[in-house]
Design a protein around this motif. Structure first.
Motif, mmCIF file in Angstrom:
data_model
loop_
_atom_site.group_PDB
_atom_site.id
_atom_site.type_symbol
_atom_site.label_atom_id
_atom_site.label_comp_id
_atom_site.label_asym_id
_atom_site.label_seq_id
_atom_site.Cartn_x
_atom_site.Cartn_y
_atom_site.Cartn_z
ATOM 1 N N VAL A 263 0.833 -1.217 0.000
ATOM 2 C CA VAL A 263 0.000 0.000 0.000
ATOM 3 C C VAL A 263 0.863 1.261 0.000
ATOM 4 O O VAL A 263 0.418 2.322 0.429
ATOM 5 N N ILE A 264 2.095 1.138 -0.498
ATOM 6 C CA ILE A 264 3.005 2.283 -0.451
ATOM 7 C C ILE A 264 2.473 3.454 -1.266
ATOM 8 O O ILE A 264 2.720 4.620 -0.954
ATOM 9 N N SER A 265 1.701 3.185 -2.334
ATOM 10 C CA SER A 265 1.160 4.283 -3.144
ATOM 11 C C SER A 265 0.163 5.109 -2.343
ATOM 12 O O SER A 265 0.168 6.346 -2.404
ATOM 13 N N SER A 266 -0.697 4.445 -1.596
ATOM 14 C CA SER A 266 -1.660 5.173 -0.757
ATOM 15 C C SER A 266 -0.947 5.977 0.316
ATOM 16 O O SER A 266 -1.350 7.100 0.647
ATOM 17 N N ILE A 267 0.130 5.414 0.854
ATOM 18 C CA ILE A 267 0.924 6.140 1.847
ATOM 19 C C ILE A 267 1.542 7.379 1.205
ATOM 20 O O ILE A 267 1.558 8.465 1.791
ATOM 21 N N GLY A 268 2.031 7.229 -0.031
ATOM 22 C CA GLY A 268 2.607 8.367 -0.736
ATOM 23 C C GLY A 268 1.610 9.483 -0.944
ATOM 24 O O GLY A 268 1.946 10.665 -0.833
ATOM 25 N N VAL A 269 0.367 9.123 -1.241
ATOM 26 C CA VAL A 269 -0.678 10.134 -1.406
ATOM 27 C C VAL A 269 -0.947 10.835 -0.078
ATOM 28 O O VAL A 269 -1.082 12.062 -0.015
ATOM 29 N N ALA A 270 -1.012 10.051 1.000
ATOM 30 C CA ALA A 270 -1.329 10.614 2.314
ATOM 31 C C ALA A 270 -0.260 11.591 2.798
ATOM 32 O O ALA A 270 -0.563 12.553 3.503
ATOM 33 N N LEU A 271 0.995 11.351 2.416
ATOM 34 C CA LEU A 271 2.095 12.176 2.918
ATOM 35 C C LEU A 271 2.576 13.218 1.919
ATOM 36 O O LEU A 271 3.536 13.938 2.184
ATOM 37 N N ALA A 272 1.928 13.313 0.761
ATOM 38 C CA ALA A 272 2.433 14.176 -0.310
ATOM 39 C C ALA A 272 2.400 15.650 0.070
ATOM 40 O O ALA A 272 1.585 16.093 0.876
ATOM 41 N N MET A 273 3.295 16.381 -0.541
ATOM 42 C CA MET A 273 3.388 17.827 -0.372
ATOM 43 C C MET A 273 2.785 18.513 -1.594
ATOM 44 O O MET A 273 2.741 17.958 -2.691
ATOM 45 N N VAL A 274 2.343 19.748 -1.404
ATOM 46 C CA VAL A 274 1.937 20.580 -2.537
ATOM 47 C C VAL A 274 3.188 20.899 -3.353
ATOM 48 O O VAL A 274 4.249 21.190 -2.806
ATOM 49 N N ARG A 275 3.046 20.829 -4.668
ATOM 50 C CA ARG A 275 4.199 21.102 -5.550
ATOM 51 C C ARG A 275 3.729 21.877 -6.762
ATOM 52 O O ARG A 275 2.663 21.589 -7.294
ATOM 53 N N ASP A 276 4.502 22.864 -7.171
ATOM 54 C CA ASP A 276 4.200 23.559 -8.417
ATOM 55 C C ASP A 276 5.500 24.032 -9.050
ATOM 56 O O ASP A 276 6.516 24.229 -8.363
ATOM 57 N N VAL A 277 5.466 24.168 -10.365
ATOM 58 C CA VAL A 277 6.666 24.491 -11.132
ATOM 59 C C VAL A 277 6.367 25.657 -12.059
ATOM 60 O O VAL A 277 5.327 25.691 -12.719
ATOM 61 N N VAL A 278 7.291 26.605 -12.112
ATOM 62 C CA VAL A 278 7.236 27.686 -13.097
ATOM 63 C C VAL A 278 8.516 27.609 -13.915
ATOM 64 O O VAL A 278 9.611 27.510 -13.362
ATOM 65 N N GLU A 279 8.363 27.651 -15.239
ATOM 66 C CA GLU A 279 9.520 27.567 -16.126
ATOM 67 C C GLU A 279 9.493 28.726 -17.114
ATOM 68 O O GLU A 279 8.443 29.117 -17.606
ATOM 69 N N ARG A 280 10.667 29.262 -17.401
ATOM 70 C CA ARG A 280 10.807 30.343 -18.378
ATOM 71 C C ARG A 280 12.088 30.092 -19.183
ATOM 72 O O ARG A 280 13.045 29.510 -18.681
ATOM 73 N N VAL A 281 12.097 30.591 -20.403
ATOM 74 C CA VAL A 281 13.342 30.635 -21.171
ATOM 75 C C VAL A 281 13.896 32.048 -21.050
ATOM 76 O O VAL A 281 13.329 33.004 -21.586
ATOM 77 N N ILE A 282 15.010 32.185 -20.297
ATOM 78 C CA ILE A 282 15.648 33.483 -20.061
ATOM 79 C C ILE A 282 17.143 33.275 -20.308
ATOM 80 O O ILE A 282 17.862 32.799 -19.419
ATOM 81 N N PRO A 283 17.645 33.599 -21.485
ATOM 82 C CA PRO A 283 19.029 33.265 -21.835
ATOM 83 C C PRO A 283 20.073 33.785 -20.846
ATOM 84 O O PRO A 283 21.030 33.091 -20.537
ATOM 85 N N SER A 284 19.916 34.996 -20.349
ATOM 86 C CA SER A 284 20.881 35.551 -19.386
ATOM 87 C C SER A 284 20.113 36.121 -18.204
ATOM 88 O O SER A 284 19.929 37.345 -18.081
ATOM 89 N N PRO A 285 19.629 35.266 -17.307
ATOM 90 C CA PRO A 285 18.764 35.742 -16.226
ATOM 91 C C PRO A 285 19.507 36.637 -15.244
ATOM 92 O O PRO A 285 20.651 36.376 -14.890
ATOM 93 N N THR A 286 18.832 37.692 -14.836
ATOM 94 C CA THR A 286 19.362 38.567 -13.799
ATOM 95 C C THR A 286 18.798 38.130 -12.449
ATOM 96 O O THR A 286 17.902 37.288 -12.365
ATOM 97 N N GLN A 287 19.301 38.751 -11.394
ATOM 98 C CA GLN A 287 18.795 38.444 -10.066
ATOM 99 C C GLN A 287 17.320 38.814 -9.963
ATOM 100 O O GLN A 287 16.537 38.098 -9.329
ATOM 101 N N ASP A 288 16.916 39.891 -10.610
ATOM 102 C CA ASP A 288 15.502 40.281 -10.604
ATOM 103 C C ASP A 288 14.649 39.253 -11.347
ATOM 104 O O ASP A 288 13.522 38.956 -10.937
ATOM 105 N N ASP A 289 15.164 38.721 -12.466
ATOM 106 C CA ASP A 289 14.431 37.687 -13.208
ATOM 107 C C ASP A 289 14.170 36.470 -12.320
ATOM 108 O O ASP A 289 13.049 35.943 -12.267
ATOM 109 N N ILE A 290 15.210 36.031 -11.643
ATOM 110 C CA ILE A 290 15.075 34.828 -10.827
ATOM 111 C C ILE A 290 14.197 35.095 -9.605
ATOM 112 O O ILE A 290 13.394 34.252 -9.200
ATOM 113 N N ARG A 291 14.338 36.284 -9.033
ATOM 114 C CA ARG A 291 13.483 36.630 -7.896
ATOM 115 C C ARG A 291 12.008 36.626 -8.317
ATOM 116 O O ARG A 291 11.135 36.154 -7.584
#
Length: 712
Positions: free
Chosen positions: A494-522
């Motif tokens: 039942v490890i899958s059910s355990i994984g669901v019970a203990l899961a964390m919220v997760r989200d991803v943001v992706e951008r194409v920024i050839p030379s990112p500045t500190q402001d871009d990353i912030r």
């Protein structure tokens, strides 16, 4: 919540055969109870009916009051099944771009055509497209275009604009008009902020195609959970191992594709403290294999129906050999094992058949399904019953399955069923069993080699974690062949059910920024935090990992956090002695002079010697191995001095080849976090570090681990 009530986390995993619910104590992670029901594929409400039934059963059977529940989440096969079965809605793509050459190119890229899901049976997502230039957009033209798409049969709309990742205004305007007409709509920029107009539009179209079905299921599930008296938000497992609130799922249901394998990986990661492992989930028909490295699972873009998407999911390889895989033979040898399994052919496993029934077994060659090869072998008994011998039978014959494991069966029954085939091939039963498992090993080892290369795993420290009911049928044999350690933990089934019970919220943001500045990353970091909070994370719990791909210019911000009612971290802390034992076990054989290099109030860093190298392991106070590195330097410095130290190590730990320089990777233990950094440019490296360090006390001490790359 009334003080003193037991707090319970509940996880429900929807599998192909069974839907399993687990209730866990929120404070101790102790399992309170389990329940399983047959997955309700044929119910009018779909798999939601089984989710609700297993949930209610688990509440009732374990005397859990609805007000005790502080977290409830479920994985779902529905998105994946919708693509497999073609249970999709026709899509209308509303494309927008500027004029001139840009418009001509965009129009071609936006005209994606039908999305073929299975060419053999002509299973597809029907797609109609319409195109307007940006300057033509107004309420009337938008309404007319939507009406035209509907007249052509479209049930859902995708709004996609060239360079829509830079400005969402036009897509939002189309979305608003579609919503006024009460038609489901997906904005391409809501799914991903990456460039690549065709791929982004196709991903959005696949999301839109499953919107009506998924929204109906979400509504039915949420209503039933509310009727059961549970008031906390209903969370849904994502394919990348996180969870999101059901309201977010209503917008982006495609994120739940492949959430079943994700649940099992997260169960291993969080419940078993598998910081570094090759993970196996062995079912009856398929085996899922993935990687956990330095406390994080491998993640890649999902391929659905043969189409590359921009949807992140755990990088899980699916093999057609598992506990119930049937054997294929010719007159001389074992030809293959799988991909068909015993239950597909309607057969019982030999080792689960009473020994006294196996009388006068006769070989029967068959095709489990129309069109399959006819070299699958079964055995007909005197009483007319047709049975199979499988990987599970072979492992039991060789004595590899301990009585405690779910796959343990009657080895004598398996021997009786296998004897006629062994006699035909002129070998012993043990040799037949070995040849069967060798066929599986060929597939598994090739998969392991590919994962080890992709994720640069330390082969000396690799270990297997086996889960699923069929784990003992494959994992012990493969581990023995590869001379690696393995474990099959308690509650593996039942490890899958355990994984669901203990899961964390997760989200991803992706951008194409050839030379990112500190402001871009912030900015991208702040956006990731906002998205995680929108998905149900407690703002104070959110952490963000930044990754910059210097080759493509892609910047990724991965935000994780716990839900509003956070799990108390009451795992017993380990001391230096126990931490050293854990590190020594993880180092594997051949590492000498293991000693504590340095420590903080959150971490221990152990260093050893092997073949003129200095491998390290970072162990946190809960006993998780957070960093594995095979040749590293460790130093504790105040934050005020970190730049000088990093610049020195950047040069000193570089590996020089004839035509290239391989720069080191860095890990920094700061407070309760381990931050990892990889870059080909020192300014980019320092930019990422500055975001994590330069708002902290300059006198605070941090631990720097510099890991050399290359062979030197």
């Amino acid at each position: 919540m009334v003080e003193g009530l037991r707090k319970v986390r509940m996880g429900i995993d929807v599998g192909g055969t069974y839907t399993k619910c687990v209730a866990m104590d929120n404070l101790t992670h102790e399992i309170i109870g389990k329940n399983e029901v047959k997955t309700t594929h044929d119910d009018p409400r779909g798999v939601a009916a089984g989710v609700v039934q297993s949930f209610k059963n688990c509440l009732q059977d374990n005397n859990i009051a609805p007000e005790d529940v502080v977290f409830v989440a479920h994985s779902t096969t529905q998105a994946t099944n919708a693509f497999i079965e073609g249970d999709v809605a026709p899509v209308g793509v509303f494309g927008v771009s500027g004029g001139g050459l840009e418009g001509l190119l965009a129009k071609k890229q936006l005209n994606i055509g039908d999305i073929i899901l299975d060419e053999k049976v002509n299973r597809k997502i029907p797609v109609q497209s319409i195109f307007l230039k940006k300057k033509q957009l107004n309420d009337n033209t938008i309404d007319s275009a939507i009406d035209e798409l509907i007249s052509k049969g479209s049930k859902v709309i995708v709004a996609s604009m060239a360079f829509g990742v830079d400005s969402m205004d036009e897509e939002q305007r189309i979305q608003g008009r579609a919503q006024q007409k009460d038609i489901p709509v997906t904005m391409a920029s809501d799914i991903t902020k990456l460039y690549g107009l065709t791929r982004r539009t196709r991903t959005a179209a696949m999301n839109a195609a499953i919107l009506p079905k998924m929204m109906a299921t979400a509504n039915a599930t949420e209503q039933s959970v509310r009727e059961a008296g549970v008031t906390v938000p209903l969370m849904i497992m994502r394919g990348d191992g996180g969870v999101m609130e059901i309201n977010e799922m209503r917008k982006r249901p495609i994120l739940t594709a492949l959430s079943g394998p994700a649940a099992s990986v997260m169960g291993s990661l969080m419940y078993l403290r598998a910081s570094n492992a090759i993970y196996f989930e062995v079912g009856g028909t398929t085996t899922n294999i993935g990687v956990i490295k330095n406390g994080r699972p491998g993640v890649d873009y999902a391929n659905i129906g043969g189409h590359d998407t921009y949807i992140s999911s755990l990088d899980v390889r699916i093999l057609g050999c598992a506990g119930g895989s049937m054997v294929r033979i010719n007159d001389h040898d074992v030809v293959d094992v799988g991909p068909r399994s015993a239950h597909i052919a309607g057969c019982e496993y030999a080792c689960f058949t009473p020994e006294e029934e196996i009388v006068d077994p006769e070989i029967v060659m068959l095709s489990p399904r129309p069109g399959d090869p006819d070299d699958y072998v079964a055995v007909r008994l005197r009483n007319g019953k047709l049975i199979c011998f499988t990987n599970t039978d072979a492992a039991n014959v060789l004595g590899l399955v301990d009585e405690q494991y779910f796959a343990h069966g009657n080895a004598n029954s398996a021997r009786r069923a296998m004897r006629p085939v062994a006699d035909r091939l002129g070998i012993t039963i043990e040799e037949l069993a070995t040849r069967i498992l060798d066929k599986d090993y060929e597939k598994v080892s090739a998969c392991i080699d590919a994962l080890a290369e992709k994720y640069e795993l330390d082969r000396n420290a690799m270990r297997f974690v086996g889960c699923g009911g069929g784990a003992a049928a494959l994992v012990p044999y493969c581990a023995k062949k590869m001379k690696l350690h393995y474990s099959i933990p308690e509650n593996a089934e039942v490890i899958s059910s355990i994984g669901v019970a203990l899961a964390m919220v997760r989200d991803v943001v992706e951008r194409v920024i050839p030379s990112p500045t500190q402001d871009d990353i912030r900015a991208i970091k702040a956006e990731a935090v906002d998205k995680a909070i929108s998905s149900g994370a407690d703002p104070s719990s959110v952490e963000v990992h930044i990754d910059i791909d210097s080759n493509t210019g892609k910047v990724s911000a991965i935000a994780t956090g716990s839900t509003e009612v956070k799990t108390a971290d009451l795992l017993k802390e380990v001391g230096p002695g126990e931490a050293k034992d854990l590190a020594t076990e993880d180092f594997g054989e051949g590492v000498e002079d293991i000693d504590l290099a340095t420590a903080s109030d959150k971490f221990f860093v152990f260093q050893g010697k092997k073949d003129h190298k200095t491998p390290i392991r970072v162990v946190d106070r809960k006993g998780f191995v957070k960093v594995q590195a095979s040749n590293s330097f460790v130093e504790k410095v105040p934050i005020s001095q970190y730049r000088d130290e990093v610049e020195r190590l950047w040069e000193d730990m570089a590996t020089f080849a004839s035509d290239s320089i391989m720069r080191p990777d860095f890990f920094i233990c700061v407070g309760p976090r381990v931050c990892d950094y990889s870059a080909i440019d020192i300014s980019q490296l320092e930019l990422m570090m500055a975001l994590d360090l330069e708002d902290r006390d300059p006198d605070e001490e941090i631990i720097i681990i510099c890991a050399r790359n290359g062979l030197t």
